[in-house]
Motif scaffolding. Sequence first.
Motif, PDB file in Angstrom:
ATOM      1  N   HIS A  31      49.606 104.764 136.094  1.00  0.00           N
ATOM      2  CA  HIS A  31      49.835 105.995 136.867  1.00  0.00           C
ATOM      3  C   HIS A  31      49.325 105.579 138.072  1.00  0.00           C
ATOM      4  N   ILE A  32      48.219 106.413 137.762  1.00  0.00           N
ATOM      5  CA  ILE A  32      47.599 106.802 139.166  1.00  0.00           C
ATOM      6  C   ILE A  32      47.135 105.913 139.820  1.00  0.00           C
ATOM      7  N   GLU A  33      46.725 104.956 139.192  1.00  0.00           N
ATOM      8  CA  GLU A  33      46.393 103.645 139.334  1.00  0.00           C
ATOM      9  C   GLU A  33      47.561 102.704 139.882  1.00  0.00           C
ATOM     10  N   GLU A  34      48.738 102.566 139.673  1.00  0.00           N
ATOM     11  CA  GLU A  34      49.697 102.196 140.025  1.00  0.00           C
ATOM     12  C   GLU A  34      49.952 102.620 141.363  1.00  0.00           C
ATOM     13  N   MET A  35      50.376 104.037 141.602  1.00  0.00           N
ATOM     14  CA  MET A  35      50.482 104.962 143.187  1.00  0.00           C
ATOM     15  C   MET A  35      49.069 104.739 143.820  1.00  0.00           C
ATOM     16  N   TYR A  36      47.965 105.050 143.091  1.00  0.00           N
ATOM     17  CA  TYR A  36      47.135 104.100 144.547  1.00  0.00           C
ATOM     18  C   TYR A  36      46.924 102.763 145.470  1.00  0.00           C
ATOM     19  N   HIS A  37      47.085 101.861 144.575  1.00  0.00           N
ATOM     20  CA  HIS A  37      47.871 100.205 145.339  1.00  0.00           C
ATOM     21  C   HIS A  37      48.697 100.093 145.578  1.00  0.00           C
ATOM     22  N   GLU A  38      49.436 100.424 144.815  1.00  0.00           N
ATOM     23  CA  GLU A  38      51.140 101.062 145.980  1.00  0.00           C
ATOM     24  C   GLU A  38      51.163 101.539 147.721  1.00  0.00           C
ATOM     25  N   THR A  39      50.565 102.980 147.172  1.00  0.00           N
ATOM     26  CA  THR A  39      50.603 103.771 148.994  1.00  0.00           C
ATOM     27  C   THR A  39      48.942 103.380 149.479  1.00  0.00           C
ATOM     28  N   SER A  40      48.191 102.527 149.285  1.00  0.00           N
ATOM     29  CA  SER A  40      47.122 102.149 149.797  1.00  0.00           C
ATOM     30  C   SER A  40      46.180 104.403 150.320  1.00  0.00           C
ATOM     31  N   GLN A  41      46.886 104.929 149.307  1.00  0.00           N
ATOM     32  CA  GLN A  41      45.980 106.380 149.454  1.00  0.00           C
ATOM     33  C   GLN A  41      45.302 107.060 148.030  1.00  0.00           C
ATOM     34  N   LYS A  42      44.631 107.621 147.888  1.00  0.00           N
ATOM     35  CA  LYS A  42      44.376 108.339 146.679  1.00  0.00           C
ATOM     36  C   LYS A  42      45.078 109.361 146.005  1.00  0.00           C
ATOM     37  N   VAL A  43      45.157 109.725 145.355  1.00  0.00           N
ATOM     38  CA  VAL A  43      46.492 110.309 144.703  1.00  0.00           C
ATOM     39  C   VAL A  43      45.937 112.235 144.548  1.00  0.00           C
ATOM     40  N   LEU A  44      46.999 112.730 145.355  1.00  0.00           N
ATOM     41  CA  LEU A  44      46.909 114.446 144.630  1.00  0.00           C
ATOM     42  C   LEU A  44      47.193 114.674 143.159  1.00  0.00           C
ATOM     43  N   MET A  45      46.410 115.032 142.568  1.00  0.00           N
ATOM     44  CA  MET A  45      47.484 115.574 141.159  1.00  0.00           C
ATOM     45  C   MET A  45      47.425 116.781 141.702  1.00  0.00           C
ATOM     46  N   LEU A  46      48.716 117.332 140.920  1.00  0.00           N
ATOM     47  CA  LEU A  46      49.022 119.074 141.340  1.00  0.00           C
ATOM     48  C   LEU A  46      49.384 119.032 139.431  1.00  0.00           C
ATOM     49  N   SER A  47      49.133 120.414 138.956  1.00  0.00           N
ATOM     50  CA  SER A  47      49.335 120.829 138.170  1.00  0.00           C
ATOM     51  C   SER A  47      49.599 122.720 137.764  1.00  0.00           C
ATOM     52  N   HIS A  48      50.497 122.338 136.314  1.00  0.00           N
ATOM     53  CA  HIS A  48      50.724 123.997 136.714  1.00  0.00           C
ATOM     54  C   HIS A  48      50.539 125.133 135.051  1.00  0.00           C
ATOM     55  N   SER A  49      50.171 125.700 135.160  1.00  0.00           N
ATOM     56  CA  SER A  49      50.352 127.009 134.140  1.00  0.00           C
ATOM     57  C   SER A  49      49.414 125.721 132.804  1.00  0.00           C
ATOM     58  N   MET A  50      49.699 125.358 131.477  1.00  0.00           N
ATOM     59  CA  MET A  50      48.863 124.017 130.875  1.00  0.00           C
ATOM     60  C   MET A  50      48.336 122.929 131.027  1.00  0.00           C
ATOM     61  N   GLY A  51      49.350 123.024 131.760  1.00  0.00           N
ATOM     62  CA  GLY A  51      48.703 121.447 132.643  1.00  0.00           C
ATOM     63  C   GLY A  51      47.678 121.442 133.472  1.00  0.00           C
ATOM     64  N   SER A  52      46.974 122.055 133.512  1.00  0.00           N
ATOM     65  CA  SER A  52      46.113 122.513 134.303  1.00  0.00           C
ATOM     66  C   SER A  52      44.889 121.824 134.080  1.00  0.00           C
ATOM     67  N   ASN A  53      45.036 122.520 132.424  1.00  0.00           N
ATOM     68  CA  ASN A  53      44.330 122.568 131.510  1.00  0.00           C
ATOM     69  C   ASN A  53      44.398 120.955 130.911  1.00  0.00           C
ATOM     70  N   ILE A  54      45.141 120.551 131.370  1.00  0.00           N
ATOM     71  CA  ILE A  54      45.706 119.149 130.192  1.00  0.00           C
ATOM     72  C   ILE A  54      45.194 118.039 131.667  1.00  0.00           C
ATOM     73  N   ALA A  55      44.972 118.393 132.708  1.00  0.00           N
ATOM     74  CA  ALA A  55      44.246 117.831 133.648  1.00  0.00           C
ATOM     75  C   ALA A  55      42.726 117.610 133.799  1.00  0.00           C
ATOM     76  N   HIS A  56      42.247 118.728 133.587  1.00  0.00           N
ATOM     77  CA  HIS A  56      41.405 118.640 133.619  1.00  0.00           C
ATOM     78  C   HIS A  56      40.892 118.411 132.595  1.00  0.00           C
ATOM     79  N   TYR A  57      41.156 118.034 131.178  1.00  0.00           N
ATOM     80  CA  TYR A  57      40.745 117.097 130.217  1.00  0.00           C
ATOM     81  C   TYR A  57      40.793 115.852 130.715  1.00  0.00           C
ATOM     82  N   PHE A  58      41.876 115.513 131.340  1.00  0.00           N
ATOM     83  CA  PHE A  58      41.813 114.180 131.536  1.00  0.00           C
ATOM     84  C   PHE A  58      40.612 113.776 132.308  1.00  0.00           C
ATOM     85  N   LEU A  59      40.673 114.107 133.105  1.00  0.00           N
ATOM     86  CA  LEU A  59      39.425 113.867 134.745  1.00  0.00           C
ATOM     87  C   LEU A  59      38.191 114.129 133.995  1.00  0.00           C
ATOM     88  N   ILE A  60      37.739 115.335 132.916  1.00  0.00           N
ATOM     89  CA  ILE A  60      36.451 115.105 132.186  1.00  0.00           C
ATOM     90  C   ILE A  60      36.148 113.844 131.611  1.00  0.00           C
TER      91      ILE A  60
END
Length: 315
Positions: free
Chosen positions: A99-128
Amino acid sequence: MDTYVDCWDDLAKLKYDKQTRTTRNLPGVQTRVPGFGNTTTLEYLTPDRCQYSSYMSTMIETVFLPLGYKRGVDLRGAPYDFRKAPNEMQQYFENLREHIEEMYHETSQKVLMLSHSMGSNIAHYFLIHQTQEWKDRHIEALVSVSGAWGGAVKALQGFTTGYELEGDIFDRLKMREAEETFPSFAYMLPSSLLWGPEEAILQSGNSTFTAYTYKEFFEALNLEDGYNMYLDTRDLNQYDVAPGVFLYCITGNNVRTPEGFFFLENNFRTVLHTAMAMVTEPSTREASTYVCSGKVLRDRKFATRPTRTPSTSIS
């Protein structure tokens, strides 16, 4: 409302498998996470969009839309099964990456990830678990809003009194029957990185439990599966590993939240009999300092701040 809770409890329960060390739905139950790719189920948690189920609607309507973001175009959501922990979310992470790759290609911009509460832990796990080349190409930054770095005392409620939802409109003891089967509650238990061996997080009669005595805690509850889920998830939050992207942490100040739970009686699987001690939650305050400091970021040299408005994905 009681009928709704009874139905939800029966359908949301998970069954722990000791062989695979994963959970699954009960027979006959299928789970779908609606709204992936849009903000619908992030703005309101119920289809009828009742005010009590409002989640991110105010932020989206008062912050992002006035800035020119458009739902479904450069403002999208990535909801997940909140019952699960990262060790059981491989398909979600694959979908998120695509989905991130799709957003990047459709908008020609890098994606800003916004997370809340446990979502921050999930996002960090994803990124590493992504390559640095992929992150440099696709991610502008991660913005963590009240990230539950280091866990949260309220996760204890999933195994004791039942987790208290906003307004406490549901029967928590009924909710607990399902919640105690969720790996996410074990994943979010207070970490020994923040809570010391002498710092009580739960007291019941003559018993005191800390972030170092979860084995005894689950034995007292007679929840063997709960302890197994804790063992499965306790090392997933690798806070000493840099996310490899800009990381901005937004936390509250002077927000009264539980530091620990205290019971007059030895049976702490009942509704609380005494007032909880209320302090500013160390998980969001001190752990944000830990994660946003050189402890995590020192291994990555960053360029200048963003100069254009990026696309945004919310998890």
